[in-house]
Design an enzyme around this catalytic site. Structure first.
Site, PDB file in Angstrom:
ATOM      1  N   GLY A  84      -6.064 -26.672   0.933  1.00 49.39           N
ATOM      2  CA  GLY A  84      -7.334 -27.062   0.316  1.00 49.39           C
ATOM      3  C   GLY A  84      -8.429 -27.268   1.331  1.00 49.39           C
ATOM      4  O   GLY A  84      -9.279 -28.162   1.175  1.00 49.39           O
ATOM      5  N   VAL A  85      -8.423 -26.460   2.403  1.00 48.12           N
ATOM      6  CA  VAL A  85      -9.461 -26.570   3.431  1.00 48.12           C
ATOM      7  C   VAL A  85     -10.079 -25.210   3.700  1.00 48.12           C
ATOM      8  O   VAL A  85      -9.448 -24.177   3.511  1.00 48.12           O
ATOM      9  CB  VAL A  85      -8.886 -27.129   4.751  1.00 48.12           C
ATOM     10  N   ASP A 124       0.176  -7.753   1.590  1.00 48.13           N
ATOM     11  CA  ASP A 124       0.534  -6.334   1.616  1.00 48.13           C
ATOM     12  C   ASP A 124       2.050  -6.141   1.644  1.00 48.13           C
ATOM     13  O   ASP A 124       2.559  -5.262   2.342  1.00 48.13           O
ATOM     14  CB  ASP A 124      -0.108  -5.624   2.806  1.00 48.13           C
ATOM     15  N   HIS A 127       0.816  -1.219   0.000  1.00 50.08           N
ATOM     16  CA  HIS A 127       0.000   0.000   0.000  1.00 50.08           C
ATOM     17  C   HIS A 127       0.848   1.267   0.000  1.00 50.08           C
ATOM     18  O   HIS A 127       0.349   2.348  -0.295  1.00 50.08           O
ATOM     19  CB  HIS A 127      -0.994   0.001   1.171  1.00 50.08           C
ATOM     20  N   ILE A 182     -11.445 -23.111   6.798  1.00 51.98           N
ATOM     21  CA  ILE A 182     -11.168 -23.203   8.227  1.00 51.98           C
ATOM     22  C   ILE A 182     -11.866 -22.101   9.005  1.00 51.98           C
ATOM     23  O   ILE A 182     -12.183 -21.043   8.478  1.00 51.98           O
ATOM     24  CB  ILE A 182      -9.652 -23.135   8.507  1.00 51.98           C
ATOM     25  N   ASN A 196       5.261   5.186   8.913  1.00 49.54           N
ATOM     26  CA  ASN A 196       5.955   4.009   9.444  1.00 49.54           C
ATOM     27  C   ASN A 196       5.718   2.765   8.595  1.00 49.54           C
ATOM     28  O   ASN A 196       6.457   1.782   8.703  1.00 49.54           O
ATOM     29  CB  ASN A 196       5.498   3.702  10.873  1.00 49.54           C
ATOM     30  N   SER A 197       4.675   2.777   7.786  1.00 52.18           N
ATOM     31  CA  SER A 197       4.323   1.596   6.992  1.00 52.18           C
ATOM     32  C   SER A 197       5.505   1.145   6.144  1.00 52.18           C
ATOM     33  O   SER A 197       6.123   1.946   5.453  1.00 52.18           O
ATOM     34  CB  SER A 197       3.131   1.895   6.084  1.00 52.18           C
TER      35      SER A 197
END
Length: 523
Positions: A305-306, A171, A141, A308, A248-249
């Protein structure tokens, strides 16, 4: 005079006797397991071991942050991201502005009304140097949509940066500057971080370069739903109370040894500035993503492949008053099988699930991956995101109170274990970053395939007039469902006849405007 001293001695004697009686009574009550009363007069009836404070107790030793701060500030950079003024995101021309005075009264010319020219938009953030030859990790971002990137080192040297690749799912983005012998921050082990451990946030808040703040790890594996409901987002953040603000990102979260343990990404705030908690992508995730972007030009993402759910979320959802009856029935069935208080419950399987093939069943609670404890769905995402398609992992589950371990070979979203290579060259030529459309995007756009242009720098796509947000559907008469497909086509063209190095890109912008671009890939 003698009488006065007698009174004083009497008072001292009474005090000594009283103190001795109190100590003796307390010891007697302790030995007899009788309740001891607090200063307020209330009895402590809890069955607790008695701990008497010793007079030789000293305060905890002060933690020295100077070494960690001094060794890391030089490895954090300031990033200026400039987005040039654009007319419309669909690539069309903005309608000509008509001055009503000129239209009705014939005014104009040099003294007429001048339409203000759009100005470039400039953003700022931080980045972390992770190699001496100029690779820099930051947040997606921070650089998203930028046309130009400028990196300023702590010694005030400035470099133009190019985009190597991005991963909106985590990100994370990777940049490269043309420099040598740069200071770096060594990677630490984010999984060994403990709640309560001191950490430092290093970055450039409000354009204040080389700023260091301190705090403790408040939580791990935290999800904060920063993806706006996008289920494809991977969120397993390190939560800290180190002050992090805009700018700070993309900066560093380091331990007291000066090791990189996370990339500062977000804050929890109602004002937009720091208000108590900040969140960082663990380096176990960010480092793997950056390595993939450098090596392959795209992230090699493995999946179990679940579908959750965190164990705690199931009980919470059952408490919703307007929960549909069918969903309530399904959740109740899952809850009846759960015998543990933490973990990621398997609610369902994908069409092609390696977990199901390995023997994992619906209702199993995943509690560990390769021995690393899994407390929630976010924690499971963090563990699996460290691996690539083709890697084999040991998945430990709790099934009705019994522990079972399964060997699972991870695959990618297409059900393959192949690792896509050679994407970096094509990505550099195109000068763009891409992401496959999520299921939610497909529904909104009414398509079943396509990829989105998520970032642009100088390159062939930008030269052709393609803008950020463009949805690529077809390239050279081939349907495009992933960035890997596009990159394979481009690589093939680049290796082909020098006189025939072009591609035809067909697609549309989110506003519905379709476009066709003929792009010459020749130098």
């Amino acid at each position: 005079m003698k009488k006065m001293w007698k009174n004083v001695l009497g008072i001292v004697l009474v005090a000594a006797i009283s103190a001795g009686a109190a100590v003796g009574t307390s010891a007697y009550l302790i030995n007899k397991n009788q309740p001891v009363f607090s200063a307020s007069g209330s009895a402590n009836t809890f069955n607790q071991p008695i701990r008497l404070a010793g007079y030789n107790t000293v305060a905890a030793e002060n933690t020295d942050f100077t070494t960690a701060a001094e060794s890391t500030v030089h490895g954090v950079v300031h990033i200026k991201a400039t987005t040039n003024a654009k007319q419309y995101a669909d690539g069309g021309n903005q309608p000509q502005y008509v001055d009503p005075f000129e239209y009705f009264f014939g005014f104009g010319g040099r003294g007429g009304f001048q339409r203000p020219q759009p100005q470039p938009r400039v953003g700022a953030g931080s980045g972390v140097i992770i190699s001496t030859d100029g690779y820099i990790i930051t947040n997606n971002h921070v650089i998203d949509g930028a046309d130009e990137l400028e990196v300023t080192l702590n010694d005030n040297r400035k470099f133009a940066a190019k985009l190597v690749g991005t991963d909106p799912t985590t990100d994370i983005a990777l940049l490269k500057v043309d420099a040598k012998d740069l200071p770096t921050i060594p990677f630490g082990d984010s999984e060994k971080l403990k709640v309560g451990e001191w950490v430092l946030a290093v970055g450039n808040p409000f354009n204040l370069t080389s700023t260091v703040t301190a705090g403790i790890v408040s939580a791990k594996g935290r999800g904060i739903s920063m993806g706006g409901g996008d289920k494809s987002k991977i969120e397993s953040f390190i939560q800290t109370d180190a002050a992090v603000n805009p700018g700070n990102s993309g900066g560093a979260l380091v331990n007291t040894k000066g090791e990189l343990v996370g990339i500062n990404t977000a804050i929890y705030s109602e004002t937009g500035n720091f208000a108590g908690y900040s969140f960082a992508v663990p380096i176990s995730i960010a480092g793997k993503v950056a390595n993939d972007l450098k090596q392959y030009g795209t992230v090699q993402r493995a999946i179990l492949g679940v579908q959750i759910m965190s164990v705690g979320d199931i009980a919470d959802m059952l408490g919703y008053p307007n929960l549909p009856a069918k969903q309530k029935e399904e959740l109740s069935a899952l809850k009846s099988k759960i015998k543990v208080s933490e973990g990621a419950c398997v609610a369902d399987f994908a069409d092609r699930s390696t977990a199901k093939e390995a023997g994992i069943e619906k209702g199993d609670v995943i509690v560990a991956v390769n021995g690393a404890k899994v407390k929630s769905a976010n924690a499971l995402q963090e563990q699996i995101s460290k691996y690539r398609p083709g890697d084999k992992v040991q998945v430990t589950v709790d099934r009705n109170g019994s522990t079972k371990t399964f060997n699972v070979e991870l695959r990618n979203a297409q059900g393959s274990t192949a690792v896509v290579k050679g994407a970096a060259d094509s990505a550099e030529v195109l000068g763009a970053a891409f992401s496959a459309l999520t299921n939610e995007q497909k529904r909104e756009l009414g398509v079943s395939y396509g990829i989105e242009v998520t970032g642009l720098l100088n390159g062939k796509l930008k030269d052709a007039g393609i803008k950020k947000g463009f949805i690529i559907m077809v390239v050279n008469d081939q349907k495009i469902s992933s960035s890997e497909q596009l990159e394979r086509i481009v690589d093939k063209v680049l290796k082909g006849n020098e006189d025939d190095r072009y591609i035809v890109v067909k697609g549309f912008y989110p506003n519905g405007r379709t476009k066709v671009y003929a792009i010459d890939l020749a130098e």
